[in-house]
Write a protein that holds these residues in place. Structure first.
Motif, PDB file in Angstrom:
ATOM      1  N   ARG A  65      21.362  50.513   7.984  1.00  0.00           N
ATOM      2  CA  ARG A  65      21.803  49.124   8.111  1.00  0.00           C
ATOM      3  C   ARG A  65      20.600  48.188   8.109  1.00  0.00           C
ATOM      4  O   ARG A  65      19.498  48.564   8.476  1.00  0.00           O
ATOM      5  N   ASP A  66      20.858  46.929   7.716  1.00  0.00           N
ATOM      6  CA  ASP A  66      19.800  45.927   7.772  1.00  0.00           C
ATOM      7  C   ASP A  66      19.855  45.202   9.114  1.00  0.00           C
ATOM      8  O   ASP A  66      20.642  45.557   9.991  1.00  0.00           O
ATOM      9  N   ASN A  67      19.026  44.173   9.275  1.00  0.00           N
ATOM     10  CA  ASN A  67      18.975  43.472  10.550  1.00  0.00           C
ATOM     11  C   ASN A  67      20.200  42.599  10.804  1.00  0.00           C
ATOM     12  O   ASN A  67      20.342  42.038  11.888  1.00  0.00           O
ATOM     13  N   ILE A  71      25.824  47.576   6.123  1.00  0.00           N
ATOM     14  CA  ILE A  71      25.444  48.889   5.608  1.00  0.00           C
ATOM     15  C   ILE A  71      24.728  48.674   4.281  1.00  0.00           C
ATOM     16  O   ILE A  71      25.292  48.117   3.343  1.00  0.00           O
ATOM     17  N   VAL A  72      23.470  49.097   4.209  1.00  0.00           N
ATOM     18  CA  VAL A  72      22.710  48.952   2.968  1.00  0.00           C
ATOM     19  C   VAL A  72      22.672  50.251   2.191  1.00  0.00           C
ATOM     20  O   VAL A  72      22.423  50.242   0.987  1.00  0.00           O
ATOM     21  N   ALA A  73      22.931  51.389   2.862  1.00  0.00           N
ATOM     22  CA  ALA A  73      22.977  52.670   2.157  1.00  0.00           C
ATOM     23  C   ALA A  73      23.701  53.691   3.022  1.00  0.00           C
ATOM     24  O   ALA A  73      23.750  53.560   4.245  1.00  0.00           O
ATOM     25  N   TYR A  93      23.441  49.301  -1.361  1.00  0.00           N
ATOM     26  CA  TYR A  93      24.004  47.972  -1.572  1.00  0.00           C
ATOM     27  C   TYR A  93      22.944  46.905  -1.341  1.00  0.00           C
ATOM     28  O   TYR A  93      22.178  46.985  -0.384  1.00  0.00           O
ATOM     29  N   TYR A  94      22.930  45.895  -2.221  1.00  0.00           N
ATOM     30  CA  TYR A  94      22.081  44.721  -2.048  1.00  0.00           C
ATOM     31  C   TYR A  94      22.969  43.517  -1.787  1.00  0.00           C
ATOM     32  O   TYR A  94      24.030  43.368  -2.397  1.00  0.00           O
ATOM     33  N   GLN A 100      26.757  38.170   0.793  1.00  0.00           N
ATOM     34  CA  GLN A 100      27.700  38.608  -0.225  1.00  0.00           C
ATOM     35  C   GLN A 100      27.078  39.764  -1.003  1.00  0.00           C
ATOM     36  O   GLN A 100      25.911  39.714  -1.387  1.00  0.00           O
ATOM     37  N   LEU A 101      27.867  40.784  -1.257  1.00  0.00           N
ATOM     38  CA  LEU A 101      27.394  41.939  -2.021  1.00  0.00           C
ATOM     39  C   LEU A 101      27.066  41.511  -3.442  1.00  0.00           C
ATOM     40  O   LEU A 101      27.875  40.886  -4.112  1.00  0.00           O
ATOM     41  N   THR A 102      25.847  41.839  -3.891  1.00  0.00           N
ATOM     42  CA  THR A 102      25.444  41.451  -5.245  1.00  0.00           C
ATOM     43  C   THR A 102      25.283  42.657  -6.165  1.00  0.00           C
ATOM     44  O   THR A 102      25.748  42.636  -7.294  1.00  0.00           O
TER      45      THR A 102
END
Length: 118
Positions: A65-67, A71-73, A93-94, A100-102
């Motif tokens: 997860r990011d800050n 969930i980023v991966a 995921y970026y 917003q998911l890009t």
């Protein structure tokens, strides 16, 4: 008959939560267990589902997860003995500045690292 709701304004509530570092749930009837691990903020970062006797790994997932708690991966386990879909691959995921998911990347061999590995 329709009842009118109380028109009082909502009051702020302060709740303090304490999360364990790991949790295990065991189903004796199914002879299976589920293990969960949490990060310091209380978000799930690892899940493992398996049969107790004889031991069989159904699935396991690792999450990054990011800050902002997105969930980023995530990545599957590599044990294919019971579940052939457990191939160690995962998704990355970026997100943009507005959360917003890009750019989703599906099926990466190393979703937490090199995204060109599929």
């Amino acid at each position: 008959m329709v009842r009118k709701r109380d028109a009082r304004p909502l009051q702020p509530v302060s709740i303090t939560l304490s999360f364990p570092t790991a949790k295990s749930i065991t189903g004796l009837r199914e002879r299976r267990a589920d293990n969960y691990d949490y990060d310091p903020r209380g978000d799930t970062n690892w899940i493992h589902h398996y049969r107790l006797s004889p031991y069989q790994n159904y699935s396991a997932r690792s999450y990054w997860r990011d800050n902002r708690d997105r969930i980023v991966a995530w990545q599957k386990s590599t044990d294919k003995t019971v579940n052939p879909m457990e191939d160690g691959r995962g998704n990355h995921y970026y997100y943009d500045a507005d959360a917003q998911l890009t750019d989703p990347y599906y099926g990466a061999l190393d979703p937490a690292g090199n995204l060109n590995s599929w």
